[in-house]
Design a protein around this motif. Sequence first.
Motif, short mmCIF file in Angstrom:
data_model
loop_
_atom_site.label_atom_id
_atom_site.label_comp_id
_atom_site.label_asym_id
_atom_site.label_seq_id
_atom_site.Cartn_x
_atom_site.Cartn_y
_atom_site.Cartn_z
N GLU A 245 44.03 36.04 18.61
CA GLU A 245 43.69 35.47 17.31
C GLU A 245 42.20 35.11 17.24
N LEU A 246 41.64 34.63 18.33
CA LEU A 246 40.21 34.31 18.34
C LEU A 246 39.37 35.57 18.15
N GLY B 278 58.04 35.84 52.54
CA GLY B 278 57.17 35.66 53.70
C GLY B 278 55.90 36.47 53.64
N THR B 279 55.82 37.46 52.75
CA THR B 279 54.63 38.30 52.66
C THR B 279 53.60 37.76 51.67
N MET B 280 53.91 36.68 50.96
CA MET B 280 52.99 36.14 49.96
C MET B 280 51.98 35.23 50.64
N LEU B 281 50.77 35.75 50.84
CA LEU B 281 49.72 34.94 51.44
C LEU B 281 49.10 33.98 50.45
N ARG B 282 49.10 34.35 49.16
CA ARG B 282 48.62 33.45 48.13
C ARG B 282 49.33 33.78 46.83
N VAL B 283 49.52 32.77 45.99
CA VAL B 283 50.22 32.92 44.73
C VAL B 283 49.37 32.31 43.63
N GLY B 284 49.09 33.10 42.60
CA GLY B 284 48.37 32.60 41.44
C GLY B 284 49.30 32.49 40.25
N ASN B 285 49.58 31.25 39.81
CA ASN B 285 50.48 31.01 38.69
C ASN B 285 49.64 30.86 37.42
N LYS B 286 49.81 31.78 36.47
CA LYS B 286 49.02 31.78 35.25
C LYS B 286 49.66 30.99 34.11
N THR B 287 50.85 30.46 34.32
CA THR B 287 51.57 29.80 33.22
C THR B 287 52.15 28.45 33.66
N GLN B 288 51.45 27.73 34.48
CA GLN B 288 51.95 26.44 34.95
C GLN B 288 51.00 25.33 34.50
N GLY B 289 51.54 24.34 33.82
CA GLY B 289 50.73 23.21 33.36
C GLY B 289 49.99 23.52 32.07
N TRP B 290 48.91 24.24 32.14
CA TRP B 290 48.13 24.65 30.97
C TRP B 290 47.35 25.90 31.35
N ALA B 291 46.75 26.51 30.33
CA ALA B 291 46.00 27.75 30.54
C ALA B 291 44.72 27.70 29.70
N THR B 292 43.88 28.71 29.87
CA THR B 292 42.62 28.79 29.14
C THR B 292 42.49 30.18 28.53
N ALA B 293 42.27 30.20 27.22
CA ALA B 293 41.99 31.47 26.53
C ALA B 293 40.48 31.70 26.53
N VAL B 294 40.06 32.84 27.07
CA VAL B 294 38.65 33.17 27.21
C VAL B 294 38.36 34.44 26.43
N VAL B 295 37.39 34.37 25.53
CA VAL B 295 36.98 35.53 24.73
C VAL B 295 35.48 35.70 24.89
N GLU B 296 35.05 36.89 25.29
CA GLU B 296 33.63 37.20 25.43
C GLU B 296 33.21 38.16 24.32
N ILE B 297 32.12 37.82 23.64
CA ILE B 297 31.63 38.60 22.51
C ILE B 297 30.24 39.12 22.85
#
Length: 368
Positions: A284-285, A197-216
């Motif tokens: 790996e990137l 009941g205390t979860m006002l928002r939930v961010g699921n990082k592993t559902q469906g697909w994800a994005t690998a982001v690398v900044e150089i």
Amino acid sequence: MIATAPSPAPEDVTSAQSWAEWFVGLPLKIILIVVISSIVLVLLRRAIRGITNHIADGSSILDRGPLGESAVGSVLAKANPLANARRAQRARTIGSVLRSTATIVVGGIAFFLVLDALGVNIAPFIASAGVIGVAVGFGAQSLVKDFLTGLFMLLEDQYGVGDVVDVGPANGTVEAVSLRVTKIRDADGTLWYVPNGTMLRVGNKTQGWATAVVEIDVDYFADLDQVRSLLAEAAARVVKDPVVGAHILGEPTITGIERLSADAVTLRLKVKTSPAMQWQVARELRIAARDALDRADVPLAGQRDLMATHRAALGAHDGEAREAAVDGGAPMPRDPRSTPIDDAMSGRDARVAAIGEEPVATEEPDPR
């Protein structure tokens, strides 16, 4: 009007007709209530079992496409152990809740119907149950909120066991899900018990697909076209990897300048990956991008002078190795753990040592 209780026994215990008339009355009514209630409960439990089986299989009851009905679709649906664990968790929890609710509701209705058949006034019981329900509702609002939120969360499949989630107070891997509380293990190993009941928002990082982001961050004066080409080469190398490349779902993209500062230009490399694999692909990137930039002598932000020193030290070391090979000596191998600063210091020490071995001319003391 006062209700009269039916007779617990026939008027004439010696008459078979009297026993039959009595049995057709109260006992048969109670038996019918019990039998019908049992049948309804069995049917409800069978329906609940069917619903939970559909949830465990990952198929929908209302919309089952050809893939869900085929053997290939069944194999593909069961190939992911993480998804199977999530579905099994949801099925067990929802099935337990529905079975308990059905038993309480059907059993309570049958109990009050039997009391009514026996001539007991059930109005006070119903009124008392209503008052108790209201009192419990006010006294346990947070508990009821946790249970309702957990039920809808399971039905909507917001997250499950094995997912990496961000719920605000905790960020980590889900280890257990129940109607009242969710257990989350963070990166430090701490196990968090978060009420649903205390979860006002939930961010699921592993559902469906994800994005690998690398900044150089590259040097301000670096050739950006060359850097993009090198990053594309590094991404292609990761895509061809037999292990990591299998988890890449799309073509890598290199965006334009994300940030611009006095000494750096930031480029971003993005690629779509399988769930929970974005971190491994990003590592790996980074390795591939570092190798590509290092081979092309493209310095990162703030590393121009250090790279020049490093290249000069490597050149001096190679020259000394060639001279030693010509003189018949074995060249000293370079320590792979050495940094550019270590190489520069080694080159300076070598030059100092070479100067120190040469004869130094001294002046004759003045006899006067």
